[in-house]
Write an enzyme that holds these catalytic residues in place. Structure first.
Site, PDB file in Angstrom:
ATOM      1  N   CYS A  37      -1.940 -10.756   7.540  1.00  0.00           N
ATOM      2  CA  CYS A  37      -1.649  -9.354   7.183  1.00  0.00           C
ATOM      3  C   CYS A  37      -0.516  -8.776   8.027  1.00  0.00           C
ATOM      4  O   CYS A  37      -0.084  -7.642   7.809  1.00  0.00           O
ATOM      5  CB  CYS A  37      -2.889  -8.483   7.315  1.00  0.00           C
ATOM      6  SG  CYS A  37      -4.088  -8.821   6.021  1.00  0.00           S
ATOM      7  N   HIS A  78       4.472   3.208  -4.648  1.00  0.00           N
ATOM      8  CA  HIS A  78       5.690   2.395  -4.655  1.00  0.00           C
ATOM      9  C   HIS A  78       6.519   2.589  -3.386  1.00  0.00           C
ATOM     10  O   HIS A  78       7.745   2.749  -3.441  1.00  0.00           O
ATOM     11  CB  HIS A  78       6.529   2.663  -5.921  1.00  0.00           C
ATOM     12  CG  HIS A  78       5.933   2.034  -7.145  1.00  0.00           C
ATOM     13  ND1 HIS A  78       4.826   2.549  -7.772  1.00  0.00           N
ATOM     14  CD2 HIS A  78       6.265   0.913  -7.825  1.00  0.00           C
ATOM     15  CE1 HIS A  78       4.507   1.787  -8.800  1.00  0.00           C
ATOM     16  NE2 HIS A  78       5.358   0.771  -8.851  1.00  0.00           N
ATOM     17  N   GLU A 130      -8.906  -1.565  -1.069  1.00  0.00           N
ATOM     18  CA  GLU A 130      -7.651  -2.294  -0.866  1.00  0.00           C
ATOM     19  C   GLU A 130      -7.583  -3.523  -1.769  1.00  0.00           C
ATOM     20  O   GLU A 130      -6.512  -3.878  -2.267  1.00  0.00           O
ATOM     21  CB  GLU A 130      -7.536  -2.710   0.606  1.00  0.00           C
ATOM     22  CG  GLU A 130      -6.184  -3.276   0.972  1.00  0.00           C
ATOM     23  CD  GLU A 130      -6.039  -3.512   2.464  1.00  0.00           C
ATOM     24  OE1 GLU A 130      -5.614  -2.589   3.175  1.00  0.00           O
ATOM     25  OE2 GLU A 130      -6.354  -4.621   2.938  1.00  0.00           O
TER      26      GLU A 130
HETATM   27 ZN   LIG Z   1      -3.101  -5.527   3.272  1.00  0.00          ZN
END
Ligand SMILES: [Zn+2]
Length: 145
Positions: A37, A78, A130
């Site tokens: 990540c 975005h 997420e």
């Molecule tokens: Zn992430």
């Protein structure tokens, strides 16, 4: 349109409103504990904001759905979340745009706006999904609401 159930927050207010938002955004977590990540990658975040209160404004709204969307979606959709230095200061580990920090910052932003309204609605919960298997819930402590 995806419908899903959200965790409920107990309260004694007369009105409760929930606003869903889908936010396509990229982020990275610049910390060794983040593993892969730490690389820039993207998510379609599913955000649900819960606002409650006892009174409505002069137009019969607890809070305008469109305003909630403008405060959050227009700013983050975005974008690279790390670019929002006014929201996420990437030098402070408590400000890396993890889902937890995203949820807390959305709460802070919305509550700051609600505090300007005369009928004083409260943000009680921010849900941030997420991935299909991972989500975070942020709720203010009882003394903060
Ligand atoms: Zn992430």
């Amino acid at each position: 349109m995806m419908h899903q159930l959200y965790p409920q927050v107990w309260h004694d207010y007369r009105y409760e409103l929930n606003k869903d938002m889908h936010i396509a955004a990229a982020h990275f977590i610049p910390h060794e504990a983040a593993g892969s990540c730490a690389n820039v990658h993207g998510h379609t975040y599913i955000v649900n904001v819960t606002v409650a209160g006892d009174e409505l404004d002069e137009s019969g709204f607890l809070v305008n759905f469109q305003t909630l969307k403008q405060l959050v979606h227009r700013k983050l959709d975005h974008t690279l979340l790390n670019d929002h230095s006014d929201w996420f200061d990437g030098h402070d580990p408590n400000r890396f745009p993890t889902s937890e920090v995203v949820a807390r910052t959305i709460y802070e932003t919305i509550q700051r706006y609600l505090d300007t309204l005369p009928h004083k609605p409260k943000c009680l919960q921010v849900f941030v999904r997420e991935t299909p298997t991972s989500y975070v819930v942020y709720r203010p402590k009882a003394g903060e609401r």
